[in-house]
Enzyme design. Structure first.
Site, PDB file in Angstrom:
ATOM      1  N   HIS A  49      10.053-103.648  34.338  1.00 44.96           N
ATOM      2  CA  HIS A  49      11.123-102.844  34.914  1.00 44.96           C
ATOM      3  C   HIS A  49      12.246-102.662  33.896  1.00 44.96           C
ATOM      4  CE1 HIS A  49      12.348-107.008  35.511  1.00 44.96           C
ATOM      5  NE2 HIS A  49      13.577-106.540  35.324  1.00 44.96           N
ATOM      6  N   HIS A 133      15.741-101.462  28.110  1.00 49.57           N
ATOM      7  CA  HIS A 133      14.527-102.063  27.558  1.00 49.57           C
ATOM      8  C   HIS A 133      13.639-102.551  28.694  1.00 49.57           C
ATOM      9  CE1 HIS A 133      16.932-105.626  28.395  1.00 49.57           C
ATOM     10  NE2 HIS A 133      15.788-106.302  28.424  1.00 49.57           N
TER      11      HIS A 133
END
Length: 193
Positions: A49, A133
């Site tokens: 995620h 990220h």
């Protein structure tokens, strides 16, 4: 305070999740590293995620406050958010990540809106700058593994673009067991596609 009198809490964050084809594309790129670096703690692909806001441990009773504001925020988001997984890097040579490319200004605006909504609910959290990220793995302390070696191996990776489909309110079991961290959607809301 003993366990019986301690208020129930849940570890919470708000995130976007890449669609399965994007995750599978990156997983294919990482496949050689899985066998070469078995001592790394690899995150499960279904848990990958992009965190927009990390809220930490919240009383369970606080979570319902987030539902209507996040639902409204997702519904009112002005346009589709197109992203891609790209490159790699590390935090402290221990945490391996894949970078995010695409509509980064829009991503930062969505994260700012999410954080403003959370603060509007009266929920205090550590408001760190967004560094988009996808965390992939962690090196265990003291075992000699280096996330940097793996990051070099797929630094040139560029995945196909995808549209963020949902805003996720996620709970985790971090700190509750000695096993791997697992995440579960508490709820999610569609974004414009």
């Amino acid at each position: 305070m003993n366990e019986e009198t301690r208020p129930a809490t849940v570890r919470v964050f708000i995130a976007l999740a890449p669609p399965d084809p994007a995750k599978e594309e990156l997983a294919g790129e990482l496949e050689p590293a899985l066998g070469t670096y078995p001592r790394m703690r690899w995150n499960r692909i279904e848990d990958w995620h992009i965190t927009l806001a990390f809220l930490g441990e919240l009383p369970v009773g606080t979570v319902p406050l987030l539902r209507p504001v996040l639902a409204g925020l997702a519904a009112d988001h002005p346009r589709p958010l197109r992203l891609a997984l790209r490159g790699s890097g590390t935090f402290d040579d221990r945490v391996l990540w894949s970078g995010i490319d695409g509509d980064l200004d829009e991503l930062h605006m969505l994260a700012a809106d999410v954080r403003t909504a959370v603060k509007g609910c009266g929920i205090a959290f550590e408001d760190r700058p967004l560094r988009p990220h996808l965390t992939l793995a962690r090196a265990r302390r003291g075992d000699g593994s280096s996330a940097g070696e793996i990051a070099e191996g797929f630094a040139g990776f560029t995945g196909r673009r995808w549209t963020a489909e949902r805003l996720h309110l996620v709970g985790s079991n971090a700190g509750r067991s000695s096993g791997p961290i697992h995440y579960r959607d508490i709820e999610s809301w569609p974004l414009p596609v």
